[in-house]
Scaffold this active site. Sequence first.
Site, PDB file in Angstrom:
ATOM      1  N   GLU A 193      89.145 -86.144 -26.832  1.00  9.22           N
ATOM      2  CA  GLU A 193      90.427 -86.390 -26.171  1.00  9.22           C
ATOM      3  C   GLU A 193      91.495 -85.156 -26.703  1.00  9.22           C
ATOM      4  OE1 GLU A 193      91.547 -89.029 -24.526  1.00  9.22           O
ATOM      5  OE2 GLU A 193      89.876 -90.202 -24.606  1.00  9.22           O
ATOM      6  N   THR A 194      91.554 -84.896 -27.820  1.00  9.83           N
ATOM      7  CA  THR A 194      92.680 -83.800 -27.939  1.00  9.83           C
ATOM      8  C   THR A 194      92.047 -82.531 -28.613  1.00  9.83           C
ATOM      9  OG1 THR A 194      93.268 -84.765 -29.981  1.00  9.83           O
ATOM     10  CG2 THR A 194      94.343 -85.565 -28.170  1.00  9.83           C
TER      11      THR A 194
END
Length: 341
Positions: free
Chosen positions: A133-134
């Site tokens: 995700e990040t």
Amino acid sequence: MRRAMETSGTRSPVSRAILAAVLAFPAVFAWTDYSTRAEVVDYINGLVAAHGFDEDWLLGVFEGAEKSGEVIRKITRPAEKALAWHEYRGIFLTEKRINAGVEFWKAHAEALDAAWRRYGVPAEIVVAIIGVETFYGRYLGSHRVIDALATLAFDYPPRSAFFKSELTEFLLLVREEGKDPFAPVGSYAGAMGYGQFISSSYRNYAVDFDGDNRRDIWTNKTDAIGSVANYFARHGWKGEGPAAVRLDVRNDRVLELADTGLDLEHLVGELRRLGAVVPEAIGDAERAALFTMELAEGKEYWLARHDFYVITRYNRSALYALAVLQLSEAVRSGHEDASRQ
């Protein structure tokens, strides 16, 4: 934020004047700002009636919200739809991301162990989600959430209903948490924090995992870890065997059942009879799905089981789920190697 806590059932003279102007001269006011658009005014009226928001506060929020052409451009071409498996995998299964995952696990082992004990979700899955995700918090997004959600709610018709719902969730979230509505930043789709929770997920699944009486998924890695684990637990994570198994296919007839959706629509026994070579440990009565993954040359076939489906509740893409699984396996292997040294 005090005014956001107040209720108002009476339309202010200002908002009545704005509505009259919008209705009289729609072409002039169509793109001035969100607070002057008729559909937004109607939406605000609904929020006041249903949730007791202060009308003037909402008008101020929508006056400050900005339409983003970049958001529209990005949502029309997400990687899950634009890339083949070998291209998509190449983004996430890199030595740099794997090594960073091993370091993230080492740095936050206590929180990951606590999440495993409380929620039954293994550390490697939580780490892989945050990694995909990040990149473990390196890329939390640069769009103001209010801008992204307002743009998608009112200027992206294909998914307007969904994003209006998320916009409502966001406004409830900032009221409940006492946040400045212009402060939270996230992805082009309004996802936030280390685990990129959309607003409804934040409200339903984010947890205060370190006991400081605040749910902070932007800067508090412990809360982020607990929140991701809680999400998976609440969506039915079982941890019973591999979530996906690569298969050989001996008869193309079985491919008629491939790629029919994310739901586990087929019995393993049926897939076996049609030519899928499934490990004996997986019983005929288990429900599963069959997916085709495109390689640079050729294809792979994957049997998706219950926990694979659970991963797709986080992001509704088979590519995403398989990337998470393979990153989790690589990170676990690296973690075990590091632990032996």
